[in-house]
Write a protein that holds these residues in place. Structure first.
Motif, PDB file in Angstrom:
ATOM      1  N   PHE A  11       8.991  -5.304  -2.665  1.00  0.00           N
ATOM      2  CA  PHE A  11       7.732  -4.791  -2.114  1.00  0.00           C
ATOM      3  C   PHE A  11       7.073  -3.788  -3.063  1.00  0.00           C
ATOM      4  N   LEU A  12       7.877  -2.997  -3.758  1.00  0.00           N
ATOM      5  CA  LEU A  12       7.317  -2.090  -4.758  1.00  0.00           C
ATOM      6  C   LEU A  12       6.765  -2.860  -5.949  1.00  0.00           C
ATOM      7  N   ALA A  14       5.722  -5.999  -6.152  1.00  0.00           N
ATOM      8  CA  ALA A  14       4.512  -6.756  -5.815  1.00  0.00           C
ATOM      9  C   ALA A  14       3.305  -5.830  -5.715  1.00  0.00           C
ATOM     10  N   GLU A  15       3.496  -4.647  -5.171  1.00  0.00           N
ATOM     11  CA  GLU A  15       2.389  -3.698  -5.070  1.00  0.00           C
ATOM     12  C   GLU A  15       1.950  -3.234  -6.454  1.00  0.00           C
ATOM     13  N   ASP A  16       2.913  -3.059  -7.368  1.00  0.00           N
ATOM     14  CA  ASP A  16       2.588  -2.645  -8.736  1.00  0.00           C
ATOM     15  C   ASP A  16       1.651  -3.626  -9.418  1.00  0.00           C
ATOM     16  N   GLU A  17       1.829  -4.919  -9.127  1.00  0.00           N
ATOM     17  CA  GLU A  17       1.112  -5.947  -9.878  1.00  0.00           C
ATOM     18  C   GLU A  17      -0.261  -6.281  -9.311  1.00  0.00           C
ATOM     19  N   ASP A  18      -0.613  -5.744  -8.153  1.00  0.00           N
ATOM     20  CA  ASP A  18      -1.912  -6.049  -7.546  1.00  0.00           C
ATOM     21  C   ASP A  18      -2.571  -4.762  -7.074  1.00  0.00           C
ATOM     22  N   PRO A  19      -3.561  -4.273  -7.794  1.00  0.00           N
ATOM     23  CA  PRO A  19      -4.204  -3.005  -7.425  1.00  0.00           C
ATOM     24  C   PRO A  19      -4.927  -3.054  -6.082  1.00  0.00           C
ATOM     25  N   ALA A  20      -5.136  -4.251  -5.539  1.00  0.00           N
ATOM     26  CA  ALA A  20      -5.841  -4.374  -4.260  1.00  0.00           C
ATOM     27  C   ALA A  20      -4.897  -4.305  -3.069  1.00  0.00           C
ATOM     28  N   VAL A  21      -3.606  -4.180  -3.318  1.00  0.00           N
ATOM     29  CA  VAL A  21      -2.617  -4.311  -2.250  1.00  0.00           C
ATOM     30  C   VAL A  21      -1.999  -2.964  -1.896  1.00  0.00           C
ATOM     31  N   LEU A  23       1.221  -2.109   0.417  1.00  0.00           N
ATOM     32  CA  LEU A  23       2.281  -2.771   1.164  1.00  0.00           C
ATOM     33  C   LEU A  23       3.004  -1.789   2.087  1.00  0.00           C
ATOM     34  N   ALA A  24       2.281  -1.294   3.052  1.00  0.00           N
ATOM     35  CA  ALA A  24       2.861  -0.441   4.082  1.00  0.00           C
ATOM     36  C   ALA A  24       2.772  -1.154   5.419  1.00  0.00           C
ATOM     37  N   ILE A  25       3.822  -0.998   6.231  1.00  0.00           N
ATOM     38  CA  ILE A  25       3.783  -1.469   7.607  1.00  0.00           C
ATOM     39  C   ILE A  25       3.430  -0.287   8.490  1.00  0.00           C
ATOM     40  N   ALA A  26       3.065  -0.555   9.744  1.00  0.00           N
ATOM     41  CA  ALA A  26       2.688   0.543  10.632  1.00  0.00           C
ATOM     42  C   ALA A  26       2.837   0.127  12.075  1.00  0.00           C
TER      43      ALA A  26
END
Length: 462
Positions: A11-12, A14-21, A23-26
């Motif tokens: 999850f970290l 994948a978030e690194d590779e896409d500035p539009a993402v 990845l937090a749940i809530a």
């Protein structure tokens, strides 16, 4: 040293590779009674944080992904930096709340701090207010995330705080390891050498992992082109739908299926409605969903981490009749369960030792950049607290879930049970999916139709 698992790390990465993402749940809890002050809420979290040490730890990565990231104590931890307040316009409704949730969830969590925030949201009608708890997906899955409510509402003696000595020793060990890898070519060469000289036992484990990957087979083939998959922006929209667990149970009993089958059938029907409203044909191979499956042992019920695998069913959006659609969902999930697809996912993630983390991380980073079209959506179903809870003396009326989107997925649906409530949260890319409310309304309509069909079926059997 407490390192992240391959799933947590993904999850970290994948978030690194896409500035539009982000990845937090809530979760968004609705409570009855006057809203507390920000100071009261901060004190509640401050009192309960020792029960979950992860809430005061941050992530430390290793250069070149030579080892998985690790959790270290944040010695500058300040609870007030994690507690926020927002006020809706007077008598704000569901639409206003969903608008705010979308805005909050669009923002990334600060990697320099522990990866969570809590928002007190005031201004709801009928003397109610909301509490939004936002946690990075690398820290928790839905099951462990819902356990936060047990800690916040009642405390949990089964989880004790880390002693000062343990915390200091863990911090020192982590900092020494990071410093060694960052500054010592010899240490880096040692790690790389261990990766190259893998023993025969790991070679065998790797072979089993490849076999597990092959079990997904056709599930990795591209779906039919549709507006549900494509580039996404950084802004999120959010919609909610409601039902009751007892209602869905009754439908499941009549048709001899599971509650999860009924839930997924309702979501399938909503996607069919969405495609038709957009003038697109809901063909048989249009919508494949990732369906997370918890593989969490009872002994780790209270552990914050991701212990999930996934099945990848094709949702039968091409079937018009809701009862036939339910039967197809049940058949497909049963077939995937018997084929051990979720078990294969566990094998793939558990057979990766730390020495082999770097190439796995590089593959994840590469895949996060590729324009995939194999999976169209994520549909999660998480059991929440089974009994009504109170927080700061206020009754929790309902809890709505939020699941993030990434990898060109423009929508996702999360489901959470709380007491007899069954709550749906629909996440969408704001720029490409303006009809999130249509999706939420269609889910409720699908359940209504299945309830009517179950009554007809039950009456015919009498």
């Amino acid at each position: 040293m407490d390192r992240l698992s391959p799933v947590d790390s993904a999850f970290l990465l994948a978030e690194d590779e896409d500035p539009a993402v982000s990845l937090a749940i809530a979760s968004v809890a609705i409570l009855r009674g006057p809203a507390p002050s920000l100071r009261e809420l901060a004190k509640l979290f401050s009192d309960r944080v020792p029960a979950i040490p992860r809430l005061r730890q941050k992530v430390r990565t290793v250069p070149l992904d030579l080892r998985p990231p690790a959790w270290i104590d944040d010695h500058h931890f300040d609870i007030t930096r994690h507690i926020h307040k927002a006020v809706l316009a007077p008598h704000g409704d569901d639409a206003a709340l969903c608008e705010l949730v979308g805005e909050i969830m669009s923002e990334r969590l600060d990697r320099d701090r522990p990866l969570w925030d809590a928002w007190l949201i005031d201004g709801l009608p009928d003397n109610t207010w909301a509490l939004l708890i936002k946690v990075h997906h690398c820290m928790a899955d839905g099951v462990s995330g819902s356990h936060l409510y047990n800690v916040l509402c009642h405390g949990d003696p089964q989880i004790g705080p880390v002693s000062p000595t343990e915390a200091v020793n863990a911090f020192r060990s982590m900092m020494l390891a990071v410093a060694e890898l960052a500054s010592s070519p010899t240490a880096q060469a040692h790690v790389l050498g261990r990766m190259v000289r893998m023993p025969l036992t790991f070679t065998r484990r790797l072979a089993r992992t490849v076999q597990g990957l092959l079990s997904y087979g056709s599930s990795l083939l591209p779906t039919a082109r549709s507006s549900l998959v494509g580039p996404i922006g950084s802004r999120r929209s959010y919609g909610i739908a409601r039902s009751s667990l007892s209602t869905v149970h009754s439908v499941a009993r009549v048709f001899h299926v599971t509650v999860n089958d009924v839930v997924l059938a309702a979501i399938t029907g909503a996607y069919r409605t969405l495609l038709l409203k957009r003038g697109e044909q809901p063909v048989a191979d249009a919508v494949r969903s990732a369906v997370p499956v918890s593989v969490r042992p009872d002994s780790t019920e209270h552990t914050l981490s991701n212990q999930i695998s996934a099945m990848l069913p094709m949702l039968p959006v091409d079937i018009e009749d809701p009862v036939e659609r339910l039967a197809a969902v049940h058949s497909r999930l049963s077939r995937l369960k018997s084929g051990q697809q979720s078990a294969a996912g566990v094998t793939m993630t558990s057979m990766v030792p730390d020495e082999f983390f770097a190439p796995v991380a590089w593959i994840v980073r590469l895949m996060a950049r590729l324009p995939q079209r194999s999976v169209v959506t994520v549909t999660t179903n998480v059991p929440g607290p089974p009994r009504p809870l109170r927080l700061l003396g206020r009754e929790i009326i309902e809890i709505f879930p939020y699941v993030p989107i990434a990898l060109r997925l423009r929508t996702a649906v999360s489901v959470l049970t709380y007491a007899d409530n069954l709550a749906f949260g629909v996440t969408a890319d704001r720029d490409t999916t303006p009809d999130v409310d249509l999706m939420a309304q269609a889910i409720e309509q699908e359940i209504t139709e299945l309830v009517a069909a179950s009554h007809d079926t039950a009456s015919a059997r009498v």
